[in-house]
Write a protein that holds these residues in place. Sequence first.
Motif, mmCIF file in Angstrom:
data_model
loop_
_atom_site.group_PDB
_atom_site.id
_atom_site.type_symbol
_atom_site.label_atom_id
_atom_site.label_comp_id
_atom_site.label_asym_id
_atom_site.label_seq_id
_atom_site.Cartn_x
_atom_site.Cartn_y
_atom_site.Cartn_z
ATOM 1 N N GLY A 68 0.813 -1.204 0.000
ATOM 2 C CA GLY A 68 0.000 0.000 0.000
ATOM 3 C C GLY A 68 0.846 1.253 0.000
ATOM 4 O O GLY A 68 2.079 1.198 -0.169
ATOM 5 N N SER A 69 0.188 2.398 0.182
ATOM 6 C CA SER A 69 0.864 3.692 0.214
ATOM 7 C C SER A 69 0.502 4.417 1.499
ATOM 8 O O SER A 69 -0.686 4.572 1.817
ATOM 9 C CB SER A 69 0.458 4.551 -0.989
ATOM 10 O OG SER A 69 0.913 3.985 -2.197
ATOM 11 N N LEU A 70 1.523 4.831 2.228
ATOM 12 C CA LEU A 70 1.315 5.665 3.406
ATOM 13 C C LEU A 70 1.208 7.116 2.948
ATOM 14 O O LEU A 70 1.949 7.558 2.065
ATOM 15 C CB LEU A 70 2.473 5.509 4.383
ATOM 16 C CG LEU A 70 2.662 4.119 4.991
ATOM 17 C CD1 LEU A 70 3.958 4.068 5.786
ATOM 18 C CD2 LEU A 70 1.485 3.749 5.868
ATOM 19 N N GLU A 71 0.270 7.838 3.534
ATOM 20 C CA GLU A 71 0.031 9.217 3.134
ATOM 21 C C GLU A 71 0.224 10.144 4.329
ATOM 22 O O GLU A 71 -0.557 10.112 5.279
ATOM 23 C CB GLU A 71 -1.377 9.382 2.569
ATOM 24 C CG GLU A 71 -1.610 8.563 1.302
ATOM 25 C CD GLU A 71 -3.011 8.710 0.760
ATOM 26 O OE1 GLU A 71 -3.902 9.132 1.540
ATOM 27 O OE2 GLU A 71 -3.219 8.404 -0.432
ATOM 28 N N VAL A 231 -4.588 17.458 3.861
ATOM 29 C CA VAL A 231 -3.869 17.676 2.611
ATOM 30 C C VAL A 231 -2.722 16.672 2.527
ATOM 31 O O VAL A 231 -1.877 16.588 3.425
ATOM 32 C CB VAL A 231 -3.320 19.108 2.529
ATOM 33 C CG1 VAL A 231 -2.612 19.333 1.190
ATOM 34 C CG2 VAL A 231 -4.446 20.112 2.712
ATOM 35 N N ILE A 232 -2.707 15.880 1.456
ATOM 36 C CA ILE A 232 -1.657 14.875 1.283
ATOM 37 C C ILE A 232 -0.376 15.568 0.843
ATOM 38 O O ILE A 232 -0.296 16.120 -0.263
ATOM 39 C CB ILE A 232 -2.077 13.819 0.240
ATOM 40 C CG1 ILE A 232 -3.479 13.283 0.545
ATOM 41 C CG2 ILE A 232 -1.060 12.689 0.205
ATOM 42 C CD1 ILE A 232 -3.649 12.692 1.902
ATOM 43 N N ILE A 233 0.645 15.556 1.701
ATOM 44 C CA ILE A 233 1.897 16.234 1.373
ATOM 45 C C ILE A 233 3.008 15.263 1.002
ATOM 46 O O ILE A 233 4.034 15.662 0.470
ATOM 47 C CB ILE A 233 2.348 17.141 2.535
ATOM 48 C CG1 ILE A 233 2.570 16.335 3.812
ATOM 49 C CG2 ILE A 233 1.322 18.237 2.777
ATOM 50 C CD1 ILE A 233 3.055 17.164 4.979
ATOM 51 N N ASN A 234 2.796 13.964 1.263
ATOM 52 C CA ASN A 234 3.808 12.977 0.883
ATOM 53 C C ASN A 234 3.187 11.591 0.831
ATOM 54 O O ASN A 234 2.363 11.247 1.675
ATOM 55 C CB ASN A 234 4.972 12.981 1.886
ATOM 56 C CG ASN A 234 6.097 12.058 1.463
ATOM 57 O OD1 ASN A 234 6.412 11.953 0.287
ATOM 58 N ND2 ASN A 234 6.698 11.375 2.419
ATOM 59 N N ARG A 235 3.573 10.788 -0.178
ATOM 60 C CA ARG A 235 3.121 9.402 -0.300
ATOM 61 C C ARG A 235 4.347 8.490 -0.355
ATOM 62 O O ARG A 235 5.303 8.762 -1.077
ATOM 63 C CB ARG A 235 2.279 9.204 -1.567
ATOM 64 C CG ARG A 235 0.811 9.584 -1.413
ATOM 65 C CD ARG A 235 -0.010 9.064 -2.586
ATOM 66 N NE ARG A 235 -1.444 9.212 -2.370
ATOM 67 C CZ ARG A 235 -2.187 10.140 -2.919
ATOM 68 N NH1 ARG A 235 -1.620 11.029 -3.724
ATOM 69 N NH2 ARG A 235 -3.485 10.210 -2.685
ATOM 70 N N SER A 236 4.296 7.383 0.405
ATOM 71 C CA SER A 236 5.386 6.406 0.416
ATOM 72 C C SER A 236 4.822 5.012 0.195
ATOM 73 O O SER A 236 3.934 4.577 0.936
ATOM 74 C CB SER A 236 6.130 6.445 1.768
ATOM 75 O OG SER A 236 6.688 7.723 2.004
ATOM 76 N N ASP A 237 5.330 4.311 -0.818
ATOM 77 C CA ASP A 237 4.898 2.936 -1.076
ATOM 78 C C ASP A 237 5.595 1.983 -0.114
ATOM 79 O O ASP A 237 6.809 2.096 0.116
ATOM 80 C CB ASP A 237 5.218 2.536 -2.524
ATOM 81 C CG ASP A 237 4.402 3.334 -3.532
ATOM 82 O OD1 ASP A 237 3.308 3.775 -3.174
ATOM 83 O OD2 ASP A 237 4.880 3.500 -4.672
ATOM 84 N N SER A 276 -1.687 8.624 9.489
ATOM 85 C CA SER A 276 -2.748 8.784 10.480
ATOM 86 C C SER A 276 -3.617 7.533 10.625
ATOM 87 O O SER A 276 -4.259 7.338 11.655
ATOM 88 C CB SER A 276 -3.636 9.975 10.115
ATOM 89 O OG SER A 276 -4.219 9.779 8.831
ATOM 90 N N LYS A 277 -3.646 6.640 9.608
ATOM 91 C CA LYS A 277 -4.532 5.483 9.639
ATOM 92 C C LYS A 277 -3.805 4.145 9.548
ATOM 93 O O LYS A 277 -4.261 3.153 10.116
ATOM 94 C CB LYS A 277 -5.545 5.571 8.494
ATOM 95 C CG LYS A 277 -6.510 6.731 8.606
ATOM 96 C CD LYS A 277 -7.500 6.728 7.451
ATOM 97 C CE LYS A 277 -8.489 7.878 7.558
ATOM 98 N NZ LYS A 277 -9.451 7.882 6.421
ATOM 99 N N ASN A 278 -2.697 4.079 8.830
ATOM 100 C CA ASN A 278 -2.048 2.803 8.529
ATOM 101 C C ASN A 278 -0.596 2.794 8.985
ATOM 102 O O ASN A 278 -0.007 3.851 9.259
ATOM 103 C CB ASN A 278 -2.113 2.523 7.018
ATOM 104 C CG ASN A 278 -3.539 2.450 6.508
ATOM 105 O OD1 ASN A 278 -4.320 1.619 6.947
ATOM 106 N ND2 ASN A 278 -3.889 3.330 5.581
#
Length: 312
Positions: A68-71, A231-237, A276-278
């Motif tokens: 998944g992707s952490l946001e 606001v999504i400021i960074n995504r990490s797979d 915040s969720k995963n």
Amino acid sequence: MNNKNLNQINISIIVFIISSTLGLLFSTAINASEDKHGDEPAHEIELVLMADSLAQKMGVKTKSVQPGSLEVSARLYGSIVTDPASLSHVRARFDGIVTKVNANLGKKVEKGETLAVVESNQSLKAYSVTAPFSGVVIARHANEGELSNGQVLFSVANYNEVWAELKVFPKQLPSISEQQPVVLGVQGAAEESTIEHLLPSPNEMPYILAYAKIGNTSGLWPVGAAIKGDVIINRSDVSMMIPKTSIQAFEGNSVVFVKNGNEYRPEPVTLGRQDSKNVEVLSGLRIGDVIVSENSYLFKADLEKSEAGHEH
């Protein structure tokens, strides 16, 4: 010594050898069994048994472990405002007397529908005042026999689309920009949108305003309601990701309950990055494992209760 005596001696030797061998084998089998039992753990295997029907009644939810992707997000607050393009204050084109009113407060109207009839002071001819677009009448200032005199006769609004108006304070400015995705939330509703505009706040307030459009055909986004925006400021797979709600502290470890049929077994996990969720899982689980994602505390409580009973 005759042959008869020799044969008896040989038979006795053979019987002794066979008896000794069987005795040795029997003794070895017993020892191996004892060793096997000696290697077994002294305590019971920790697991909880629960039928699917009961799990459903208890609100237990499961999901499969997947990548998944952490946001990483920044939380903004604000309110819902009307789309400026969907609000109109309707006036008469020419001054005159209002001779007829067709629309009252709260009436739904279609584009071009007659709201009132006005008789012009100059031509003494009657003409219609119409709705500029489909919507609802949110204000009425026209009554029969009154003069129009350039005043607002009706206000018409269409709330099928509204805006989130979010406050961005100075410390948040480096992370916020136009075209960033934002997850908007109000009680009972959530929607993903995009920051379309960043504008200075009125009256020189110490923040700027971020605007994101919201579809509101459901009516769940009332104008004036308080709203939050992540606001999504960074995504990490990440290679493995699970909800934070699936994690419990048990016997000094972070554990996740893995489902296998009616069995739920606590598996210690090593955790990594999170949002915040995963949270990322570094070890302890495999892709495809079915885990308890909601109400996992029920299984922890059951194990703790069982251990307390054994202590007594």
